[in-house]
Write an enzyme that holds these catalytic residues in place. Structure first.
Site, PDB file in Angstrom:
ATOM      1  N   MET A   1      10.995  24.335   1.232  1.00 47.25           N
ATOM      2  CA  MET A   1      10.263  23.441   0.340  1.00 47.25           C
ATOM      3  C   MET A   1      11.205  22.602  -0.525  1.00 47.25           C
ATOM      4  O   MET A   1      10.958  21.418  -0.753  1.00 47.25           O
ATOM      5  CB  MET A   1       9.320  24.252  -0.547  1.00 47.25           C
ATOM      6  CG  MET A   1       8.396  23.394  -1.392  1.00 47.25           C
ATOM      7  SD  MET A   1       7.269  24.359  -2.397  1.00 47.25           S
ATOM      8  CE  MET A   1       6.190  25.066  -1.173  1.00 47.25           C
TER       9      MET A   1
ATOM     10  N   LYS B   1       0.841  -1.212   0.000  1.00 51.76           N
ATOM     11  CA  LYS B   1       0.000   0.000   0.000  1.00 51.76           C
ATOM     12  C   LYS B   1       0.867   1.249   0.000  1.00 51.76           C
ATOM     13  O   LYS B   1       2.075   1.171   0.284  1.00 51.76           O
ATOM     14  CB  LYS B   1      -0.914  -0.030   1.224  1.00 51.76           C
ATOM     15  CG  LYS B   1      -0.157  -0.005   2.555  1.00 51.76           C
ATOM     16  CD  LYS B   1      -1.074  -0.285   3.739  1.00 51.76           C
ATOM     17  CE  LYS B   1      -0.287  -0.283   5.035  1.00 51.76           C
ATOM     18  NZ  LYS B   1      -1.138  -0.666   6.187  1.00 51.76           N
TER      19      LYS B   1
ATOM     20  N   ARG C   1     -10.314  -0.141  15.154  1.00 54.88           N
ATOM     21  CA  ARG C   1     -10.243   0.648  13.926  1.00 54.88           C
ATOM     22  C   ARG C   1     -11.221  -0.017  12.958  1.00 54.88           C
ATOM     23  O   ARG C   1     -12.412  -0.051  13.249  1.00 54.88           O
ATOM     24  CB  ARG C   1      -8.780   0.679  13.425  1.00 54.88           C
ATOM     25  CG  ARG C   1      -8.470   1.805  12.496  1.00 54.88           C
ATOM     26  CD  ARG C   1      -6.993   1.842  12.115  1.00 54.88           C
ATOM     27  NE  ARG C   1      -6.587   0.700  11.293  1.00 54.88           N
ATOM     28  CZ  ARG C   1      -5.357   0.516  10.812  1.00 54.88           C
ATOM     29  NH1 ARG C   1      -4.403   1.375  11.084  1.00 54.88           N
ATOM     30  NH2 ARG C   1      -5.076  -0.539  10.068  1.00 54.88           N
TER      31      ARG C   1
ATOM     32  N   TYR D   1      15.346  30.382   6.178  1.00 57.16           N
ATOM     33  CA  TYR D   1      14.225  31.174   6.686  1.00 57.16           C
ATOM     34  C   TYR D   1      14.225  31.280   8.207  1.00 57.16           C
ATOM     35  O   TYR D   1      14.399  30.279   8.909  1.00 57.16           O
ATOM     36  CB  TYR D   1      12.899  30.539   6.264  1.00 57.16           C
ATOM     37  CG  TYR D   1      12.640  30.555   4.782  1.00 57.16           C
ATOM     38  CD1 TYR D   1      12.796  31.726   4.032  1.00 57.16           C
ATOM     39  CD2 TYR D   1      12.222  29.408   4.119  1.00 57.16           C
ATOM     40  CE1 TYR D   1      12.534  31.727   2.657  1.00 57.16           C
ATOM     41  CE2 TYR D   1      11.949  29.413   2.760  1.00 57.16           C
ATOM     42  CZ  TYR D   1      12.121  30.578   2.032  1.00 57.16           C
ATOM     43  OH  TYR D   1      11.862  30.578   0.690  1.00 57.16           O
TER      44      TYR D   1
HETATM   45  C1  LIG Z   1      -0.397  -1.693   6.851  1.00 62.78           C
HETATM   46  C2  LIG Z   1      -1.018  -2.963   7.226  1.00 62.78           C
HETATM   47  C3  LIG Z   1      -0.245  -4.131   7.399  1.00 62.78           C
HETATM   48  C4  LIG Z   1       1.260  -4.119   7.383  1.00 62.78           C
HETATM   49  O1  LIG Z   1       1.708  -3.525   8.586  1.00 62.78           O
HETATM   50  P1  LIG Z   1       3.275  -3.431   8.919  1.00 62.78           P
HETATM   51  O2  LIG Z   1       3.331  -2.930  10.312  1.00 62.78           O
HETATM   52  O3  LIG Z   1       3.838  -2.447   7.938  1.00 62.78           O
HETATM   53  O4  LIG Z   1       3.817  -4.770   8.736  1.00 62.78           O
HETATM   54  C5  LIG Z   1      -0.904  -5.321   7.634  1.00 62.78           C
HETATM   55  N1  LIG Z   1      -2.256  -5.374   7.718  1.00 62.78           N
HETATM   56  C6  LIG Z   1      -3.021  -4.253   7.594  1.00 62.78           C
HETATM   57  C7  LIG Z   1      -4.488  -4.354   7.719  1.00 62.78           C
HETATM   58  C8  LIG Z   1      -2.437  -3.021   7.361  1.00 62.78           C
HETATM   59  O5  LIG Z   1      -3.202  -1.930   7.257  1.00 62.78           O
END
Ligand SMILES: *Cc1c(COP(=O)(O)O)cnc(C)c1O
Length: 412
Positions: free
Chosen positions: A352, A72, A170, A304
């Protein structure tokens, strides 16, 4: 040179041609405006051998379970498609993404293996996911209803992972609602609209060894599995482990583990160990070429706000990278950089596009390499050093490296 350069944000379906560092402006542009390769402003080199070695090492740790490489957020800033390819070559049976668009990009790049995509909102592209053979996730009845409708429209069953909230608080289905979700999924399965291929959940504190929530979540997961089995579900894979759990908690591996950060060679947390101790190798090296080196008098304000003033006559080096490239502005006055053989600290504010280092009496020239982070081989800082300097985690440091920074792939 054995390098292949792809613009960070392009998910081209065409294989990226290998190019040398001398390639000209005909290099395809991404959605951002990556520098022309060879222009040597700033670059993130990604060592795909490191990704392969990390995936192999994770497979060994999870012996008996399959590995889902999580790619991701553009592979945590490393480039999802090249890293996914490397992970597959090293034996990752699954790829994991948050958004459906990230999963579609993997298919567009030619990936034909199992992919799970878990972050959905109402009205999401379920039908496309089903047609592209992507496993989807449901945490509630609304999602299940949309999946069933999309599967009917597609004329083929969906593959669904039901997500339980075992304590993370979550995404995932609360225990009180789980029997209802499971029963609805079983009914849809019996009608042929879907197949429940997975039951899964996610840890809150797997990166804190001994945290009491770990055992509590495992107990809740076993209970969720029992409820699902009693309802007649027979999932292909049960999975709960992220990187820290994959590395330290074998009892959480079940049929499949889902490491993300460890695939890219970073430790999930200092408490778990350093990357080296964990047998991981950081894949990214972020470097820049000094744009200017100059002598300045004592008490000269720098950048800056003049939050840094030269303590004496000195030499300043200008590093042409800033928060527009994803460096945290909070690293002003504290971020580490290797220049001319020594660690320097960002002098004054990160702007930046640029920041300054005070080279003291040391010699350097425009064009010299400044290494911001990497595996540490040349004595350079790591992403973890940047994370410590600014009070965040290595995940955020690498993931935020922006689209203006070209990714250069090594050991393709
Ligand atoms: C991001 C994520 C992972 C991987 O987590 P890491 O700590 O990077 O290994 C696994 N499962 C879900 C649902 C995630 O959102």
């Amino acid at each position: 040179m054995n390098a292949q350069q792809a613009p960070y944000s392009s998910y081209s379906s065409a294989p990226q041609p290998p190019v040398s560092d001398e390639v000209g402006p005909d290099e395809p542009a991404g959605h951002g405006t990556p520098d022309v390769p060879g222009a040597e402003r700033v670059r993130a080199e990604i060592d795909l051998d490191a990704v392969r070695a990390n995936v192999r090492s994770l497979r060994e740790r999870a012996a008996g379970a399959q590995v889902m490489a999580v790619v991701k957020a553009d592979g945590y800033g490393h480039g999802a498609v090249p890293c996914a390819r490397a992970a597959r070559q090293a034996g990752a049976g699954w790829l994991g993404t948050a958004t459906p668009q990230e999963a579609f990009a993997l298919r567009a790049a030619g990936d034909e293996g199992r992919i799970l995509c878990w972050l959905w909102t109402p009205g999401g592209p379920w039908r496309t996911a089903i047609e592209q053979d992507i496993d989807v996730s449901a945490s509630g009845r609304w999602a299940l209803a949309e999946i069933v409708a999309a599967a009917r429209a597609a004329g083929r069953p969906a593959r669904v992972h039901l997500k339980a909230d075992t304590g993370l608080g979550r995404n995932g289905c609360q225990p009180a609602d789980w029997p209802d979700l499971v029963a609805a999924a079983r009914a849809a399965e019996a009608e042929g609209a879907l197949r429940v291929t997975g039951i899964w959940s996610h840890f809150a504190c797997a990166d804190e060894p001994g945290h009491p929530s770990i055992a509590a979540q495992l107990t809740a997961f076993h209970e969720a599995l029992r409820v699902a089995e009693r309802a007649g579900l027979d999932p292909e894979v049960r999975h709960h482990a992220n990187s820290p759990a994959t590395l330290t908690l074998p009892e959480t591996h079940f049929d499949l583990v889902r490491p993300g950060i460890a695939v890219y060679g970073l430790s999930p947390a200092p408490e778990i160990g350093t990357a080296h101790e964990l047998g991981l190798r950081p894949a990214m090296t972020l470097s820049a070429s000094l744009a200017l080196v100059k002598r300045v008098p004592r008490d000269h304000g720098v950048s800056y706000g003049h939050t840094y003033r030269t303590p004496g006559e000195t030499t300043l080096g200008l590093v042409p990278a800033g928060y527009g490239d994803g460096l945290p502005r909070h690293a002003s006055g504290c971020g580490p950089v290797l220049v001319a053989g020594k660690w320097r600290t960002v002098a004054g504010r990160i702007a930046m596009d640029q920041f300054v280092v005070d080279l003291g009496g040391d010699h350097a020239e425009a064009g010299d390499r400044a290494v911001l982070l990497g595996p540490g081989d040349e004595g350079e800082p790591t992403a973890e050093d940047w994370a410590r300097a600014v009070g965040t985690i290595g995940y955020e440091i690498v993931t935020r490296i922006g689209p203006r920074v070209p990714r250069v792939y090594r050991n393709v």
